[in-house]
Scaffold this motif. Structure first.
Motif, PDB file in Angstrom:
ATOM      1  N   GLU A 119       3.797  -7.029  -9.091  1.00  0.00           N
ATOM      2  CA  GLU A 119       3.206  -8.059  -8.225  1.00  0.00           C
ATOM      3  C   GLU A 119       4.241  -8.893  -7.488  1.00  0.00           C
ATOM      4  O   GLU A 119       4.046  -9.233  -6.314  1.00  0.00           O
ATOM      5  CB  GLU A 119       2.325  -8.980  -9.078  1.00  0.00           C
ATOM      6  N   ASN A 120       5.344  -9.185  -8.137  1.00  0.00           N
ATOM      7  CA  ASN A 120       6.277 -10.183  -7.585  1.00  0.00           C
ATOM      8  C   ASN A 120       7.560  -9.624  -6.976  1.00  0.00           C
ATOM      9  O   ASN A 120       8.164 -10.283  -6.128  1.00  0.00           O
ATOM     10  CB  ASN A 120       6.667 -11.188  -8.676  1.00  0.00           C
ATOM     11  N   ASP A 121       7.984  -8.451  -7.393  1.00  0.00           N
ATOM     12  CA  ASP A 121       9.350  -8.030  -7.066  1.00  0.00           C
ATOM     13  C   ASP A 121       9.456  -6.829  -6.144  1.00  0.00           C
ATOM     14  O   ASP A 121      10.560  -6.440  -5.773  1.00  0.00           O
ATOM     15  CB  ASP A 121      10.116  -7.715  -8.368  1.00  0.00           C
ATOM     16  N   VAL A 122       8.325  -6.199  -5.802  1.00  0.00           N
ATOM     17  CA  VAL A 122       8.372  -4.955  -5.031  1.00  0.00           C
ATOM     18  C   VAL A 122       7.487  -5.068  -3.797  1.00  0.00           C
ATOM     19  O   VAL A 122       6.373  -5.581  -3.874  1.00  0.00           O
ATOM     20  CB  VAL A 122       7.917  -3.754  -5.885  1.00  0.00           C
ATOM     21  N   GLN A 123       7.996  -4.568  -2.662  1.00  0.00           N
ATOM     22  CA  GLN A 123       7.171  -4.463  -1.458  1.00  0.00           C
ATOM     23  C   GLN A 123       6.503  -3.092  -1.463  1.00  0.00           C
ATOM     24  O   GLN A 123       7.187  -2.062  -1.497  1.00  0.00           O
ATOM     25  CB  GLN A 123       8.015  -4.617  -0.193  1.00  0.00           C
ATOM     26  N   TRP A 124       5.186  -3.079  -1.436  1.00  0.00           N
ATOM     27  CA  TRP A 124       4.430  -1.829  -1.469  1.00  0.00           C
ATOM     28  C   TRP A 124       3.915  -1.521  -0.070  1.00  0.00           C
ATOM     29  O   TRP A 124       3.234  -2.334   0.542  1.00  0.00           O
ATOM     30  CB  TRP A 124       3.268  -1.927  -2.457  1.00  0.00           C
ATOM     31  N   ILE A 125       4.257  -0.339   0.427  1.00  0.00           N
ATOM     32  CA  ILE A 125       3.880   0.061   1.780  1.00  0.00           C
ATOM     33  C   ILE A 125       3.168   1.415   1.689  1.00  0.00           C
ATOM     34  O   ILE A 125       3.773   2.383   1.240  1.00  0.00           O
ATOM     35  CB  ILE A 125       5.126   0.221   2.684  1.00  0.00           C
ATOM     36  N   PRO A 126       1.878   1.457   2.076  1.00  0.00           N
ATOM     37  CA  PRO A 126       1.004   0.367   2.490  1.00  0.00           C
ATOM     38  C   PRO A 126       0.678  -0.562   1.321  1.00  0.00           C
ATOM     39  O   PRO A 126       0.903  -0.215   0.164  1.00  0.00           O
ATOM     40  CB  PRO A 126      -0.254   1.075   3.001  1.00  0.00           C
ATOM     41  N   ALA A 127       0.081  -1.705   1.639  1.00  0.00           N
ATOM     42  CA  ALA A 127      -0.140  -2.735   0.625  1.00  0.00           C
ATOM     43  C   ALA A 127      -1.056  -2.270  -0.497  1.00  0.00           C
ATOM     44  O   ALA A 127      -0.936  -2.735  -1.636  1.00  0.00           O
ATOM     45  CB  ALA A 127      -0.720  -3.987   1.295  1.00  0.00           C
ATOM     46  N   TRP A 128      -1.970  -1.313  -0.206  1.00  0.00           N
ATOM     47  CA  TRP A 128      -2.889  -0.864  -1.249  1.00  0.00           C
ATOM     48  C   TRP A 128      -2.174  -0.153  -2.380  1.00  0.00           C
ATOM     49  O   TRP A 128      -2.724   0.031  -3.482  1.00  0.00           O
ATOM     50  CB  TRP A 128      -4.011   0.010  -0.690  1.00  0.00           C
TER      51      TRP A 128
END
Length: 930
Positions: free
Chosen positions: A432-441
Motif C-alpha cells: 500500500e505505501n511503498d510501491v507504485q502499481w501500474i495500472p493502479a488496479w
C-alpha cells in the motif's frame, strides 16, 4: 535544356524500400562490432541509475509472441531512460530449474525417472536448459533488445544458488520456515506438490453425485416420533474418489437445515436447497418435518457409506448455499478447507493415495486404482449399498497443473512451508505505501492475493532444482537448520553448484566438528525435496540486484504479465519483506496477454497462433516493436495478419517522412548552413512549434509508460502535419530556390531540427530504423556514432508561440475547407493536379482578416498556381464552394498562362525570357544565378 538538373531533388542514398528483414541483421552486426551497448554503459557511469530488473523467462524452447511483447516493452523503457541520461543497464536473466526441463531431459534419456541417477538427470537438465537459453537469447537479440547478453543471470549459476540458500536461511532464522502436514495441491502426473502460483483453471467434466450417510446417533436432534432408521445426511461431491477418505459431514452454524421426508426415508438438507436437490434427482413429493440451525445438530454421528468409520456432524464457515445440499463431505486428506476444519476437531487425516495418484491399501477394495479410474467403482459401490441418491455430470472450472496441464488433486502430505502469517501484515503495508502499481488496479489484485493466501508450500518432490538445505539427525530425527549449516551449504554451492548436495554426503558438506544441537549426535541425512521454482526466481532481487555491481537494490521497476501478481511479483515481494523488511521494487508495471484479432486466446488447435519469428521474417522486428508501442498493453493485446499489415503501412509513412527529409538535407551542413530562428519563415516556425509540442507529449507518454499515445502522436505528426502539409508545401521552396538561398536554408534548418529530434524520440521503439536514419543524417560536430548514444531532445520553450498557434490553427482550418473545393474540382475534372488550379477566394470577417495577412503566400500554402482574394463574399459565383461555419467561399478554375517546365506552376511569365522561354520568370532568374 533538361531543367530537372537544375532542381534540388532529394537524393536516394537512404533506401527507397525498407527491406527490414535483410537490413536489420546488418544493424545488429554493427552494434556488436562497435560494442555500442558497452559504450553506452561506459558513457553512463556515475549518472543516476534506473534499474529495470528482468523477470527471468523460462528456458524451455523458442520465444512466443507474449515473450516478445514483454522483452520489447522492457527494451523501450530501458532505451528511453538511457537517452534521458540515466545509467540504465539491462541484465537479462533466465529461470532454469523445474518440471518442464526435467520432463524434457527424462524424455531425451528415455528412462524411468525413478531409475535415473540424480546427477545424471541433473546433467541432462542443465544441458537442455542452456540449449534453450541460447535459442531464446538469439531470438531476443533479433528483436533489437540491447543488453549484457554475454553475462546474463541464470538461476542455476553457483553464485545465484548460493545467494538463494542465504535467503532461505534468513527466512528460517526468523522463524518463517516450517515443516507441516497439510492438504496441498498435488500433480499426480508430475508427482509433486504445487504452490498456488502453479495452478491454472480450465474446464473439466466431472461426476456429480448425491450420497446418503446413514445415521448412527441423533444426539436427541430428530423430530419427536421419528425413528433413527432410514435417516441420512445427504452430501454432494464432484470427486467420488475422495469418499474413501471421508471422516465427517460439515454444516454451517447459521444456515437453516431441515429434516425432509421423501417416501420412507428422511434426509438432512439445507432448507434453501431442498427444491434443487429434489428436482435434480427426480425425488417427487416431500415433507419438511422440522427445521433448525446448523449449530443445533453439531455432534450428531453418521456412518461412512462403506467403511466401518464414523462421520460426525461438524461446523464450518466455509459451507455455502451456492451448490449441493448444505452438508459438505469432509476429507481432510483431500482439501485445504477440509484439512483446516479437521484440525479444529482433531479428526484423522486419511490420505490413501500415493504420489503417483494410486490408491494404497488404506483405500480397501480400491487399492491399486488411479484416483480418476476409481470414480466409477466408488459410484457402483454406493449404488450397490443403496446409498447413491442421484448421479449426473457437470462441467466446471477446475484446478490444473500449469506445467503438464492435467487436473490436480488435493493431497495431505508433509511439506516445507513459508509462514505468510509471520510477515503478512508487513507485506500488505509495503504493498500500500511503498510501491507504485501500474495500472493502479494491480495494487488491489496483489493485496487481495496476499491477504487471502495460505502459507507458501515451497517443497517439491523432484530432482532438478535447488535443494532445501535441511539436515536430519539420524538419531533423534530432528531437522536442523542454523547459521552453521546454511553457511556450509552456501559456500559449497558457491564453489561447486547445487550438484554438491547429491555428490557429497551430509558429513562432507557439514563442518567436521558439527554435532546435532538437539542430542549431540554426529550422523545426518539430507532433505530430499527441492525448492519451488518461484522461490528460485523470487530470490533474484538478492542474487542479482545485490550482487551485480552495475545494478542496485531495490529495482526501480519490475515489468511482467498480469499473471505475475500471484507469481514472480509476489514471490519476490514475500522473500524480500521476509528477509529485508522492504519491497525489492519501487514500481511494478503489468501488461496483458496477447490474443488474436477477435480477442480469442491463441491456440495451435484453433490455428490462430502468430509467431514472432515469422513476423520478423516477413516484416522485420521494427514492425513487431511498432505493434507493441501501438497497443494499450495494460489490457489484452490483439495481433493478427490484418493488424500487422496496417502497422506496416503506418511504418511506411513514418519511414517515408525520414526518407524525404534525408533526401532534402543531402547538401546541408548543420555546422555551417543553419540559419537563426528569427530568419526562419513563419511556416517553419510553426513546424518547430508543433515539433516542441510533439516532443513534450511524447516525453510524457514515455514517462507515464503510455506508449500507444506516443505511437499515435508520432504517426499523426509524420503522416498529417509533416507529409501531408508542411513537407508538401516545402517542395517548391527546397526544389526550386537557389541552393544557398536563405529561404532554402531556412527550410533545411527546420527539417534538420525535426529529423534530429524525431529520430531520437522514436529510437526506443523503431530501434533499427532510427539507427539507419542516424547513419545517413548530415554529420554534426560532436555527434555520437550511434543514436543509442545520443541524448534526449532538450526542451525548446522558445519555439512555443501562442499567437502563432492561434493564427495557424485558423489558417489550417480554412486550408482544409479550400482543399475540399479542390478535391471536388478534381473529381469533376476541372483540374488534374492542384497546380493546374487558379483559386478565387471570397471572404469576410475573421476569415478575410486571416487570409489577407498571408495573401502573398496563399498559392504556396495551397500548392496551386494562382490565388485571388476578394472581400465581396456576396459576389461569389453560385457554383462556388461554401465553407462550413465560415465566412468564405471558394471558386476553382483552370490556371492561366504556360506551365513552367521547372516548377510546374502555370504563369503568364512563361515564354517571356529569351534565354529560357520554357521557364517562368522566377525559375529563369534562379537558373541564371546557379
Amino acid at each position: 535544356m533538361d531543367y530537372s538538373k537544375t532542381l534540388n531533388l532529394p537524393q536516394t542514398d537512404f533506401p527507397m524500400r525498407a527491406n527490414l528483414p535483410e537490413r536489420e541483421p546488418e544493424m545488429l552486426e554493427y552494434w556488436r562490432k562497435e560494442q555500442i551497448y558497452e559504450k553506452k554503459v561506459t558513457q553512463s557511469k556515475g549518472k543516476t541509475k534506473f534499474i529495470l530488473h528482468d523477470g527471468p523467462p523460462y528456458a524451455n524452447g523458442n520465444i512466443h509472441i507474449g515473450t516478445a511483447l514483454n522483452k520489447i516493452l522492457k527494451d523501450i523503457i530501458v532505451k528511453y531512460r538511457s537517452l534521458r541520461g540515466f545509467d540504465a543497464p539491462y541484465v537479462p536473466g533466465w529461470d532454469t530449474h523445474g518440471l518442464p526441463i526435467e520432463h524434457a531431459a527424462i524424455k531425451i534419456l528415455g528412462l524411468n525417472r525413478h531409475e535415473l541417477d540424480p546427477l545424471e538427470l541433473r546433467r541432462e537438465c542443465k544441458q537442455y536448459a542452456f540449449k534453450c537459453l541460447d535459442l531464446q537469447r538469439e531470438d531476443f537479440k533479433r528483436l533489437g533488445v540491447a543488453g549484457d547478453w554475454e553475462n546474463p543471470y541464470v538461476t542455476l549459476y553457483p553464485e545465484y544458488e548460493a545467494k538463494q540458500i542465504e535467503v532461505f536461511g534468513e527466512m528460517a532464522k526468523k522463524g518463517h520456515i516450517y515443516k507441516g502436514l497439510k492438504s496441498v495441491y498435488w500433480c499426480i502426473s508430475c508427482e509433486t506438490a504445487l504452490a498456488e502460483a502453479e495452478i491454472e483453471y480450465a474446464e473439466k467434466k466431472s461426476h456429480s453425485i448425491y450420497v446418503k450417510f446413514p445415521l448412527i446417533d441423533d444426539k436427541g436432534n430428530l423430530p419427536v416420533g421419528v425413528s433413527s432408521e432410514q435417516v441420512y445426511a445427504v452430501i454432494w461431491t464432484t470427486t467420488p474418489w475422495t469418499i474413501p477418505a471421508n471422516v465427517a459431514v460439515c454444516v454451517h452454524p447459521e444456515i437453516e437445515y431441515a429434516w425432509v421426508q421423501i417416501g420412507d426415508e428422511i434426509y438432512l438438507l439445507a432448507s434453501d436447497l431442498i427444491e434443487t436437490v429434489v428436482k435434480s434427482n427426480n425425488l417427487g413429493e416431500y415433507t419438511v418435518l422440522s427445521t433448525m440451525k446448523g449449530a443445533a445438530i453439531e455432534g450428531m454421528v453418521f456412518s461412512h457409506p462403506f467403511f466401518d468409520r464414523e462421520a460426525p456432524i461438524i461446523l464450518g464457515e466455509h459451507v455455502t448455499l451456492e451448490a449441493g445440499t448444505g452438508c459438505v463431505h469432509t476429507a481432510p486428506g483431500h482439501g485445504q478447507e477440509d484439512f483446516e476444519v479437521g484440525m479444529k476437531y482433531e479428526l484423522p487425516v486419511i490420505n490413501p493415495v500415493d504420489p503417483a495418484g494410486k490408491f494404497t491399501a488404506e483405500a480397501g477394495q480400491f487399492e491399486g486404482l488411479l484416483v480418476n479410474d476409481a470414480n466409477v467403482p466408488v459410484i457402483k459401490e454406493l449404488a450397490a449399498r443403496s446409498l447413491l441418491l442421484g448421479k449426473s455430470s457437470i462441467k466446471h472450472q477446475y484446478a490444473h497443473c500449469w506445467r503438464c496441464k492435467n487436473p490436480i488433486i488435493y493431497r495431505a502430505t508433509e511439506q516445507w512451508f513459508a509462514s505468510i502469517d509471520g510477515f503478512r501484515a508487513e507485506t500488505l503495508k509495503t504493498i500500500e505505501n511503498d510501491v507504485q502499481w501500474i495500472p493502479a488496479w494491480g495494487e488491489d489484485r496483489i493485496r487481495n492475493m496476499v491477504a487471502d493466501r495460505n502459507d507458501w508450500c515451497i517443497s517439491r518432490q523432484r530432482v532438478w532444482g535447488v535443494p532445501i538445505p535441511i539436515f536430519y539427525c539420524t538419531k533423534c530425527n530432528e531437522h536442523i537448520i542454523n547459521d552453521t549449516t546454511i553457511d556450509a551449504v552456501k559456500e559449497i554451492f558457491r564453489k561447486e553448484g547445487s550438484d554438491a548436495w547429491w555428490a557429497r554426503t551430509a558429513k562432507k558438506i557439514l563442518p567436521d566438528d558439527f554435532a546435532c544441537p538437539h542430542c549431540g549426535h554426529n550422523e545426518f541425512r539430507k532433505e530430499t525435496d527441492i525448492m519451488d521454482v518461484w522461490f528460485d526466481s523470487g530470490s533474484s532481487h538478492a542474487a542479482v540486484l545485490e550482487q551485480r555491481e552495475e545494478l542496485q537494490w531495490p529495482a526501480d521497476l519490475y515489468l511482467e504479465g498480469s499473471d505475475q501478481h500471484r507469481g514472480w511479483f509476489q514471490s519476490s515481494l514475500l522473500t524480500s519483506v521476509a528477509t529485508r523488511g522492504a519491497a525489492p521494487y519501487k514500481g511494478v508495471l503489468t501488461h496483458g496477454f496477447v490474443v488474436d484479432g477477435e480477442g480469442r486466446k491463441m491456440s495451435k488447435s484453433v490455428g490462430n497462433t502468430i509467431y514472432p519469428q515469422e513476423v520478423i521474417k516477413q516484416y522485420g522486428a521494427d514492425i513487431l516493436r511498432l505493434w507493441v508501442a501501438s497497443a494499450d498493453y495494460k489490457a489484452d493485446i490483439r495481433i493478427s495478419n490484418p493488424i500487422l499489415k496496417q502497422l506496416a503501412e503506418v511504418y511506411r509513412k513514418i519511414r517515408n517522412t525520414f526518407r524525404y527529409i534525408l533526401g532534402n538535407l543531402q547538401d546541408f551542413n548543420p555546422d555551417t548552413d543553419k540559419v537563426n530562428y528569427n530568419q526562419l519563415m513563419e511556416i517553419d516556425r510553426w513546424a518547430l512549434m508543433r515539433l516542441e509540442q510533439v516532443r513534450d507529449k511524447v516525453t510524457e507518454a514515455y514517462e507515464e509508460y503510455e506508449f500507444h499515445l506516443l505511437y499515435h502522436t508520432v504517426h499523426n505528426f509524420c503522416a498529417v502535419e509533416l507529409s501531408a502539409f508542411y513537407l508538401d508545401i516545402l517542395k517548391d521552396r527546397v526544389y526550386t530556390a537557389l541552393p544557398g538561398s536563405i529561404e532554402r536554408r531556412a527550410a533545411q534548418t527546420a527539417m534538420y531540427e525535426i529529423l534530429n529530434t524525431l529520430v531520437v524520440m522514436v529510437a526506443p521503439v523503431l530501434t533499427f530504423t532510427s539507427e539507419e536514419v542516424w547513419q545517413y543524417m548530415p554529420k554534426q560536430q560532436g555527434r555520437p556514432e550511434s543514436v543509442q548514444l545520443a541524448s534526449w531532445p532538450t526542451a525548446r520553450p522558445e519555439y512555443l508561440d501562442a499567437a502563432l498557434e492561434t493564427k495557424w490553427d485558423k489558417i489550417l482550418a480554412m486550408r482544409s475547407e479550400i482543399t475540399k473545393a479542390l478535391e471536388t474540382a478534381r473529381r469533376n475534372k476541372v483540374i488534374g493536379h492542384s497546380l493546374d488550379a487558379a483559386v478565387s477566394l471570397y471572404a469576410a470577417g475573421e476569415e478575410l482578416t486571416a487570409l489577407s495577412a498571408i495573401k502573398d503566400d496563399l498559392a504556396t500554402l495551397l500548392i496551386v498556381s494562382d490565388v485571388t482574394l476578394s472581400d465581396q463574399l456576396d459576389q461569389a459565383p453560385g457554383e462556388a464552394y461554401r465553407a462550413e461555419n465560415m465566412q468564405m467561399a471558394v471558386a476553382i478554375a483552370p490556371a492561366q498562362g504556360g506551365k513552367c517546365e521547372r516548377c510546374w506552376i502555370y504563369s503568364p511569365t512563361v515564354d517571356q525570357d529569351n534565354e529560357h522561354p520554357a521557364l517562368c520568370q522566377r525559375c529563369a532568374t534562379v537558373v541564371k544565378n546557379m
